[in-house]
Design an enzyme around this catalytic site. Sequence first.
Site, PDB file in Angstrom:
ATOM      1  CG  ASP A   1     115.118  12.293   7.050  1.00  0.00           C
ATOM      2  OD1 ASP A   1     116.048  11.864   6.688  1.00  0.00           O
ATOM      3  OD2 ASP A   1     114.548  13.351   6.242  1.00  0.00           O
TER       4      ASP A   1
ATOM      5  CD  GLU B   1     119.279  11.587   9.735  1.00  0.00           C
ATOM      6  OE1 GLU B   1     120.234  12.379   9.662  1.00  0.00           O
ATOM      7  OE2 GLU B   1     118.186  12.191   9.360  1.00  0.00           O
TER       8      GLU B   1
END
Length: 615
Positions: A302, A343
Amino acid sequence: MMFMSGQMEHYLFHRGEYRQAYEYFGAHPNRSSTIFRIWAPAAKSVAVVGDFNNWNAREEDYCQKITNEGIWEVEIKKVKKGAIYKFQIETSWGQKILKADPYAFYSELRPQTASVVNGIPKFRWGDKKWLNNREIGYAKPINIYEVHLSSWKKKEDGTYYNYREIAELLVEYMLEMNYTHIEIMPITEYPFDGSWGYQATGYYSVTSRYGTPEDFMYFVNYFHKNNLGVILDWVPGHFCKDAHGLYRFDGSACYEYEDQNLGENEWGTANFNVSRNEVRSFLVSNLYFWIKEFHIDGVRMDAISNMIYHKDGVSENRASIEFLQYLNQSLHENHPDIMLVAEDSSAWPLVTKYQADGGLGFDFKWNMGWMNDTLKYIEQDPFFRRSHHGKLTFSFMYAFSENFILPLSHDEIVHGKNAILNKMPGYYEDKLAHVKNLYSYQMAHPGKKLNFMGNEFVQGLEWRYYEQLEWQLLKDNKGSKDIQNYVKALNTLYLEEKALWHDGQNAFEWIEHENIDENMLIFLRKDPDTDDFIIAVFNFSGKDQDKYPVGVNLEGEYECILDSNEKRFGGSYQGRKRNYKTIKSAWHNREQYIEVKIAKNSTIFLKHKKGNEED
């Protein structure tokens, strides 16, 4: 160089190269005692307190400092598996603070915050066949179902399913829908439900909301035995600042940067100081932990852009860049079959390229540009789309620069952005047609696929982490059932057609991309190994096309293998599958063409019928 017992662990840990730090640090029970080890370099003293000493440290509960760099250790008799504990850390100015164990393998259920003595979890695995055949799969189907475990489905009384229970429900559903992988939003222990797991306190502790570590092992094993992969959301960039967590762990900036300009971010969390070797060992070991002990098939990391850039969004964080390169290279050397996904919302180049070439070394990158541009286009009324056609085609300018995953993720249906259905223009029937077009475009476009739970049956409301999905829509609403049936058909098409698995430039060919006035788009996807191909024809306009010319490479007959406007998907067409014979005349720079029938706001997929070529 010769090392005494423990010296090798200390040496590697302080160099930032320890890949199994969890085997040494944390709480490790044996038959009659438990050994506790922790890194707290600025601590004046460290003790272990818990239910076994009424949370008051006795003389025998104090740790000995065994290295100058701040490793502490104690063995406490009669403390066994299941005991609840924290570290009592005395800061350099004499304040005593209580901290959960950063290496704890299990934790109390929130709102309680203590660690639980558990030891490295053990499980009798039955997934050898899956592991032996596992590969990253650049030329394999990857169709990911993104799931938040507590809001996918709840029990009738509103409580959560255990990992074991929800594994069986999810596997049955995913097999029915023809997905290949599940991606689970973070399950490293976290205190606040509303953070969705992205603000963690226990990186080695699978959240106790849904059961024990062994229960989650059952979850992964069950997926593997049903030929489904498991990807975890993992947050290597930042952690929450709750008092019992990593923040100011020993009274100083231990895991985070001392400089708040580097250490603080917009989410109210603290950034990991990956320039510190011990923090690097903590994070690298954590990734190895999930892969080795839990057989995880991949991680989606993330907020990579928050790591590789400083707060200004311009200057590079070289320490984080070098850390990611080292982390990814290490994983690929030792676990070449593990999928590493970034991401990253920035325009950083070479995210999925080799470290030797300056790349970060990921296997895949979420294509956020594709997601944002496509949604902006599809949200326009068809009458105005001619002015936005570039949003639909721009992604092909860079589609082959990285190994991409095309996400329609949880981030797009929260915080007032609207559910997928309510992003669409027009009346309800129009919205459903636009959704089918969007999903068709995602499936045909080069790149692996990811869709968030509930999107597959167009949940009407934005995603709410505190409630289960609106499953009743599948009983009460024909439109939701129609979309679910179409997603199932798309997923089936993807699994069956190898031409859709190859995502390189040699597997793609434009047929028509400049028909702005009629909002038409046509391209070809092919299998470079066999020359098998599929033609995707998109009508993003509000006008039916009865005999639309499509230039084709091979003469003969073309079959419509899937039409989003079929009656079974809520459309108007209910006849037989249509076949189109080529007309011997040049079109789209090809020697022949076919004339296809395609309804407004719909997609058709065409395949050449082999063996019917004309002499």
